[in-house]
Design an enzyme around this catalytic site. Structure first.
Site, mmCIF file in Angstrom:
data_model
loop_
_atom_site.group_PDB
_atom_site.id
_atom_site.type_symbol
_atom_site.label_atom_id
_atom_site.label_comp_id
_atom_site.label_asym_id
_atom_site.label_seq_id
_atom_site.Cartn_x
_atom_site.Cartn_y
_atom_site.Cartn_z
ATOM 1 N N ALA A 82 0.843 -1.201 0.000
ATOM 2 C CA ALA A 82 0.000 0.000 0.000
ATOM 3 C C ALA A 82 0.875 1.247 0.000
ATOM 4 O O ALA A 82 0.495 2.275 -0.551
ATOM 5 C CB ALA A 82 -0.915 -0.005 1.218
ATOM 6 N N THR A 83 2.042 1.148 0.603
ATOM 7 C CA THR A 83 2.971 2.291 0.577
ATOM 8 C C THR A 83 3.277 2.666 -0.870
ATOM 9 O O THR A 83 3.257 3.846 -1.245
ATOM 10 C CB THR A 83 4.269 1.932 1.337
ATOM 11 O OG1 THR A 83 3.930 1.645 2.697
ATOM 12 C CG2 THR A 83 5.278 3.065 1.286
ATOM 13 N N ASN A 162 -4.851 3.974 11.472
ATOM 14 C CA ASN A 162 -4.140 2.777 11.921
ATOM 15 C C ASN A 162 -3.723 2.847 13.383
ATOM 16 O O ASN A 162 -3.576 1.832 14.041
ATOM 17 C CB ASN A 162 -2.901 2.518 11.060
ATOM 18 C CG ASN A 162 -2.004 3.722 10.948
ATOM 19 O OD1 ASN A 162 -2.459 4.815 10.610
ATOM 20 N ND2 ASN A 162 -0.731 3.556 11.225
ATOM 21 N N GLN A 190 -6.706 0.142 6.515
ATOM 22 C CA GLN A 190 -7.266 -0.424 7.758
ATOM 23 C C GLN A 190 -8.780 -0.610 7.666
ATOM 24 O O GLN A 190 -9.398 -1.065 8.631
ATOM 25 C CB GLN A 190 -6.933 0.498 8.938
ATOM 26 C CG GLN A 190 -5.447 0.661 9.203
ATOM 27 C CD GLN A 190 -4.800 -0.576 9.802
ATOM 28 O OE1 GLN A 190 -5.482 -1.471 10.323
ATOM 29 N NE2 GLN A 190 -3.483 -0.651 9.727
ATOM 30 N N HIS A 209 -1.741 -7.717 3.531
ATOM 31 C CA HIS A 209 -1.360 -8.312 4.820
ATOM 32 C C HIS A 209 -2.171 -7.781 5.998
ATOM 33 O O HIS A 209 -2.055 -8.287 7.114
ATOM 34 C CB HIS A 209 0.154 -8.189 5.060
ATOM 35 C CG HIS A 209 0.670 -6.831 5.421
ATOM 36 N ND1 HIS A 209 0.967 -6.485 6.712
ATOM 37 C CD2 HIS A 209 0.972 -5.751 4.663
ATOM 38 C CE1 HIS A 209 1.439 -5.244 6.735
ATOM 39 N NE2 HIS A 209 1.452 -4.772 5.497
ATOM 40 N N THR A 245 6.912 -8.038 -13.503
ATOM 41 C CA THR A 245 6.203 -9.320 -13.506
ATOM 42 C C THR A 245 5.451 -9.499 -12.193
ATOM 43 O O THR A 245 6.037 -9.366 -11.122
ATOM 44 C CB THR A 245 7.211 -10.479 -13.687
ATOM 45 O OG1 THR A 245 7.935 -10.239 -14.888
ATOM 46 C CG2 THR A 245 6.509 -11.825 -13.748
ATOM 47 N N CYS A 328 5.959 1.664 12.873
ATOM 48 C CA CYS A 328 7.065 2.595 12.614
ATOM 49 C C CYS A 328 7.320 3.443 13.857
ATOM 50 O O CYS A 328 8.439 3.621 14.287
ATOM 51 C CB CYS A 328 6.745 3.517 11.437
ATOM 52 S SG CYS A 328 5.597 2.824 10.274
HETATM 53 N N1 PLP Z 1 -1.640 2.990 5.420
HETATM 54 C C1 PLP Z 1 -2.043 2.529 6.603
HETATM 55 C C2 PLP Z 1 -3.228 3.156 7.279
HETATM 56 C C3 PLP Z 1 -1.379 1.461 7.212
HETATM 57 O O1 PLP Z 1 -1.787 1.007 8.383
HETATM 58 C C4 PLP Z 1 -0.271 0.894 6.529
HETATM 59 C C5 PLP Z 1 0.508 -0.181 7.165
HETATM 60 O O2 PLP Z 1 0.899 -0.071 8.309
HETATM 61 C C6 PLP Z 1 0.092 1.397 5.274
HETATM 62 C C7 PLP Z 1 -0.618 2.448 4.756
HETATM 63 C C8 PLP Z 1 1.216 0.793 4.490
HETATM 64 O O3 PLP Z 1 0.861 -0.506 4.048
HETATM 65 P P1 PLP Z 1 1.952 -1.522 3.502
HETATM 66 O O4 PLP Z 1 2.486 -2.239 4.693
HETATM 67 O O5 PLP Z 1 1.222 -2.424 2.562
HETATM 68 O O6 PLP Z 1 2.993 -0.714 2.805
#
Ligand code: PLP
Length: 385
Positions: A82-83, A162, A190, A209, A245, A328
């Site tokens: 997602a990042t 989150n 989330q 995940h 890929t 983090c």
């Molecule tokens: N956005 C939120 C609200 C999250 O909780 C997280 C993961 O902690 C992310 C983005 C980033 O997700 P990913 O671990 O898939 O990069």
């Protein structure tokens, strides 16, 4: 360490209460992925028969992720996380934006994947506005209205926070952005599989995940016509927007997790509500819940207690996996930017912990963990009395 993250406590195991950091892989997901890890290895972008079979499996998975997101008129591109999806949405929208629109509005409680990318874009000349939140953790819509004008390109707001579980009124925010000709990006990491995704956003980022799927795969849902500029150049995969890929195993795992989450959403939600009530009762008096108790997802219980050193609490209870906030924030030693945005002072932020629970959490384990957390907090108070 595998033993640290078993699904349930069992005998001598870990009680896992960190569902916002990541979730245990569902057995159905592991089973769906197994043949794609162990038996098949074709490149899903090859024209061979096995390549086409892998491609077909990826397309089925894509439909499942799209159905779980539940929005109409768009499609999903897979990403590595997602990042990555959020980086792509922000940077690619700026790249494609009309010359007169150079403003981004976001919120102080967003994930670092949004805030840090926005700060980077500000360094490239984007005019960035970071809106504050109130004591409950909610964005002030009047403040947003005051900031919106025809120079705004994008409004980025997450659906479920989150760190504190607080929800934002995404449909209203998207409508407001659209009225000023801006796009709306929603971090729904989330929210996916836990609550219904609000209608309105043009771009939605999700991650496997967090919904009992594998790590290393996320997705960006894009409304037709709102696709950001290509992010990774190369072989032209993912509609020519995100080359590289794809991993059939990861895509199939994400698809299975999304399908399961979609099917079980009400059941999981009911379970989470019961767990929340049991946790609050077991913790007993003396705790304050951080963030709104009304506008929230109840699988996230972020609490503080005066005088408690939360980092020490974590150290005292090493067989309970809970956290100081985001994974983090926990690692950095810095107090959470989300709790600070709520107006908590340094001490209050330092005395806050987050308990995250969900589908595989057993109520008796959660109750045991909460009682032990409360006892350890009390022991700290006695020591300092
Ligand atoms: N956005 C939120 C609200 C999250 O909780 C997280 C993961 O902690 C992310 C983005 C980033 O997700 P990913 O671990 O898939 O990069």
């Amino acid at each position: 360490m595998a033993a640290d993250c078993r699904k349930s406590a069992g005998e001598g195991g870990m009680i896992y209460l960190d569902y916002q950091a990541t979730t245990p892989v569902a057995p159905q997901v592991a089973e769906a992925m197994r043949p794609w890890n162990e038996e098949y290895f074709a490149n899903p972008h090859s024209p061979s028969r096995s390549g086409r079979e892998a491609e077909a499996a990826i397309e089925v998975a894509r439909r499942h992720v799209e159905e779980a997101i539940g929005l109409k008129g768009g499609s999903v591109a897979f990403t590595g996380s997602a990042t990555e999806a959020l980086n792509w949405a922000l940077k690619g929208t700026v790249e494609k934006g009309p010359p007169g629109r150079k403003r981004i509005i976001t919120v102080a409680t967003e994930h670092a994947a949004v805030l840090d990318t926005c700060e980077w874009l500000a360094g490239q000349g984007i005019d960035l506005t970071i809106l504050p939140v109130d004591r409950e953790g909610r964005v002030d819509l009047d403040g947003l209205e005051r900031e919106l004008d025809d120079r705004v390109l994008l409004v980025a707001v997450m659906m479920v926070n989150n760190e504190i579980g607080v929800t934002e009124p995404i449909t209203e925010i998207a409508n407001m952005a659209h009225e000023h000709g801006a796009l709306m990006l929603c971090d729904a990491v989330q929210a996916l599989g836990r609550v219904e995704i609000c209608k309105g956003p043009d771009l939605v980022a999700v991650s496997a995940h967090k919904i009992h799927g594998p790590k290393g795969i996320g997705a960006l849902w894009m409304k037709k016509g709102s696709e950001p500029a290509p992010f990774i150049h190369g072989g032209g995969q993912e509609m020519g927007l995100r080359s590289g890929t794809l991993s059939p195993a990861l895509c199939v795992g994400f698809g299975a997790a999304a399908q399961l989450a979609d099917e079980r959403m009400n059941r999981d939600y009911d379970h989470v509500q019961k767990l929340w009530a049991a946790a609050v009762k077991a913790l007993g008096p003396g705790w304050t819940i951080n963030g709104s108790t009304v506008h929230r997802y109840q699988g996230n219980l972020n609490i503080r207690r005066q005088g408690v050193d939360a980092a020490r609490l974590l150290g005292d209870l090493r067989d309970i996996a809970f956290s100081l906030g985001s994974a983090c924030a926990s690692g950095s030693g810095r107090p959470s930017h989300v709790l600070r945005a709520l107006g908590l002072d340094y001490r209050e932020a330092r005395s806050s912990v987050r308990l995250g629970f969900g589908r595989y959490t057993k109520q008796h384990e959660l109750v045991e963990a909460c009682r032990r957390i409360a006892a350890a907090a009390q022991a700290q108070e006695t020591l300092h009395a």
